[in-house]
Enzyme design. Structure first.
Site, PDB file in Angstrom:
ATOM      1  N   GLU A 142      37.647  49.618  41.108  1.00 39.89           N
ATOM      2  CA  GLU A 142      38.178  48.951  39.919  1.00 39.89           C
ATOM      3  C   GLU A 142      37.540  49.552  38.676  1.00 39.89           C
ATOM      4  OE1 GLU A 142      37.197  44.796  39.291  1.00 39.89           O
ATOM      5  OE2 GLU A 142      35.345  44.980  40.423  1.00 39.89           O
ATOM      6  N   ARG A 185      35.854  30.456  41.677  1.00 41.80           N
ATOM      7  CA  ARG A 185      35.138  31.737  41.700  1.00 41.80           C
ATOM      8  C   ARG A 185      33.689  31.565  41.259  1.00 41.80           C
ATOM      9  NH1 ARG A 185      37.925  36.615  38.666  1.00 41.80           N
ATOM     10  NH2 ARG A 185      37.056  35.550  36.873  1.00 41.80           N
ATOM     11  N   LYS A 226      30.931  37.289  40.302  1.00 42.55           N
ATOM     12  CA  LYS A 226      30.902  37.666  38.883  1.00 42.55           C
ATOM     13  C   LYS A 226      29.473  37.451  38.374  1.00 42.55           C
ATOM     14  CE  LYS A 226      33.935  37.281  34.854  1.00 42.55           C
ATOM     15  NZ  LYS A 226      34.170  38.709  34.675  1.00 42.55           N
TER      16      LYS A 226
HETATM   17  N1  PLP Z   1      37.035  43.012  37.488  1.00 45.15           N
HETATM   18  C1  PLP Z   1      35.958  42.872  36.723  1.00 45.15           C
HETATM   19  C2  PLP Z   1      34.781  43.728  37.016  1.00 45.15           C
HETATM   20  C3  PLP Z   1      35.952  41.933  35.678  1.00 45.15           C
HETATM   21  O1  PLP Z   1      34.884  41.784  34.907  1.00 45.15           O
HETATM   22  C4  PLP Z   1      37.093  41.158  35.441  1.00 45.15           C
HETATM   23  C5  PLP Z   1      37.104  40.155  34.398  1.00 45.15           C
HETATM   24  O2  PLP Z   1      36.928  39.013  34.619  1.00 45.15           O
HETATM   25  C6  PLP Z   1      38.202  41.349  36.272  1.00 45.15           C
HETATM   26  C7  PLP Z   1      38.146  42.285  37.279  1.00 45.15           C
HETATM   27  C8  PLP Z   1      39.439  40.553  36.081  1.00 45.15           C
HETATM   28  O3  PLP Z   1      39.316  39.264  36.584  1.00 45.15           O
HETATM   29  P1  PLP Z   1      40.150  38.078  35.964  1.00 45.15           P
HETATM   30  O4  PLP Z   1      41.570  38.502  36.010  1.00 45.15           O
HETATM   31  O5  PLP Z   1      39.895  36.930  36.852  1.00 45.15           O
HETATM   32  O6  PLP Z   1      39.666  37.885  34.588  1.00 45.15           O
HETATM   33  C1  COI Z   2      36.928  39.008  31.575  1.00 45.42           C
HETATM   34  O1  COI Z   2      37.999  39.614  31.612  1.00 45.42           O
HETATM   35  O2  COI Z   2      36.876  37.791  31.406  1.00 45.42           O
HETATM   36  C2  COI Z   2      35.680  39.682  31.736  1.00 45.42           C
HETATM   37  O3  COI Z   2      34.753  39.037  32.066  1.00 45.42           O
HETATM   38  C3  COI Z   2      35.610  41.131  31.504  1.00 45.42           C
HETATM   39  C4  COI Z   2      34.451  41.529  30.657  1.00 45.42           C
HETATM   40  C5  COI Z   2      34.497  40.946  29.275  1.00 45.42           C
HETATM   41  C6  COI Z   2      33.150  41.285  31.318  1.00 45.42           C
END
Ligand code: PLP
Ligand code: COI
Length: 340
Positions: free
Chosen positions: A219, A80, A183
């Site tokens: 989301e 990612r 991200k």
């Molecule tokens: N959506 C957003 C906007 C986020 O910041 C995060 C955190 O990382 C997620 C979703 C969840 O992603 P992940 O499960 O890969 O941490």
């Molecule tokens: C995460 O879940 O790792 C995120 O990045 C969410 C937030 C702290 C930005």
């Protein structure tokens, strides 16, 4: 030794001993460097500061009952970050470099990996920035890849207790064909006003709708959204949300538990039909939602009538944690145990 009260840790920054850095210059990455400074030396005209060339990752290391430290699906975070880097035209670390950096950052700060049973974990924050100067709008010719770690507790103070969230229509987190799937810091900057207001109004987070039609759930500010209806797990399909690794894992677990999975648009009105809803992510883990208020229409959707998470969310939560802490067989090959 540190004197951290692990059980009381919030989700926040805490200094650890070391971070790991690597610089890209003249078309290639240099050697990994270990630093004990919390500060970086950055050109005042760097593209990270001016044109938002910045991407990050969020992942966790867990200490099991057996004392071993485990990483969860780190290859997905590497992929990612590489995708985010391509998306905003940055040089990207190879999968090997990514792994070397996170492994080193965790092992150099071993004493900060929270003990088993405290509910805390070590949050790993890889960061990639355009560090070279540009004044015209162009990609940088130099990059810094850095990894720091910090021990954390639950993202929402409620932990696994249900939270309330607020649907917003007067802000978008990301455009339909914008940077929502990467991200990058800009998405979070765009979410700040709505997020701070949601907190002030008593909600744990804001829930964004699709920016084009404002009809479908996108989301939450820091996490993906899911709903459970009967035997079906439903999660939004959208071109402006982050592909969550937690959500992808829950989908696999749900299928493994015999649930049907649908990735599709979720109209706001459908919120009425779900038995359980929640937010999911590395920081949020699985956070059950007890109330969703539509800030504009005033409509309220309520769940968790008994004051606790529903049975399917609870089961998914416990299975996910059992795999992350090494208590359940890692049958999907998600876990990497570190050699200390
Ligand atoms: N959506 C957003 C906007 C986020 O910041 C995060 C955190 O990382 C997620 C979703 C969840 O992603 P992940 O499960 O890969 O941490
Ligand atoms: C995460 O879940 O790792 C995120 O990045 C969410 C937030 C702290 C930005």
């Amino acid at each position: 030794m540190n004197n951290i009260k692990w059980e009381e840790l919030p989700f926040g920054y805490r200094k650890t001993n070391y971070n790991v850095r690597c610089y890209w210059k003249d078309g290639k990455w240099g050697e990994l460097e270990i630093s004990s400074s919390e500060v970086i030396n950055l050109h005042m005209a760097s593209t990270a500061l001016h044109y938002g060339q910045e991407a990050f990752e969020g992942m966790k290391a867990f200490k099991g009952k057996d004392g071993k430290i485990r990483l969860f699906r780190w290859e997905e975070n590497a992929k990612r970050l590489q995708n985010s880097a391509d998306g905003i035209m940055m040089a990207k670390p190879s999968t090997e470099l990514f792994y070397q950096a996170i492994e080193k950052a965790v092992l150099m700060n071993k004493e900060y990996v929270p003990p088993y049973g405290t509910g805390a974990s070590l949050y790993i924050r890889p960061l990639l920035i355009g560090s070279g100067p540009q004044v015209g709008v162009k990609p940088s010719e130099e990059y810094l890849f850095l990894v720091f770690v910090t021990p954390v507790g639950p993202y929402f103070k409620e932990g696994f207790n249900p939270v309330s969230v607020q649907i917003v229509r007067d802000f978008d987190r990301a455009a339909p064909l914008g940077t929502g799937t990467y991200k990058v810091g800009g998405n979070y900057a765009a979410s700040l006003q709505a997020g701070v207001r949601a907190h002030q109004e008593g909600y744990a987070a804001s829930l964004f709708l699709d920016a084009k039609e404002k009809e479908y759930i996108d989301e939450a500010g820091p996490a993906n959204f899911f709903g459970i209806k009967g035997n079906t797990y439903v999660t939004p399909k959208s071109t402006s949300i982050l592909p969550s690794i937690t959500n992808k894992s829950i989908v696999t677990l749900a299928e493994d538990m015999g649930l049907k999975v649908e990735r599709r648009q979720i109209p706001v009105e459908e919120l009425e039909e779900f038995d359980e809803v929640g937010a999911c992510g590395t920081a949020a883990v699985i956070s059950p939602i007890k109330k969703i208020e539509d800030r504009d229409t005033g409509k309220v959707f309520e769940y968790c009538k008994e004051g606790k998470a529903g049975p399917i969310s609870t089961k998914l939560f416990h299975r996910l944690l059992a795999i992350q802490y090494g208590e359940e067989e890692d049958k999907f090959g998600w876990v990497t145990t570190l050699n200390e």
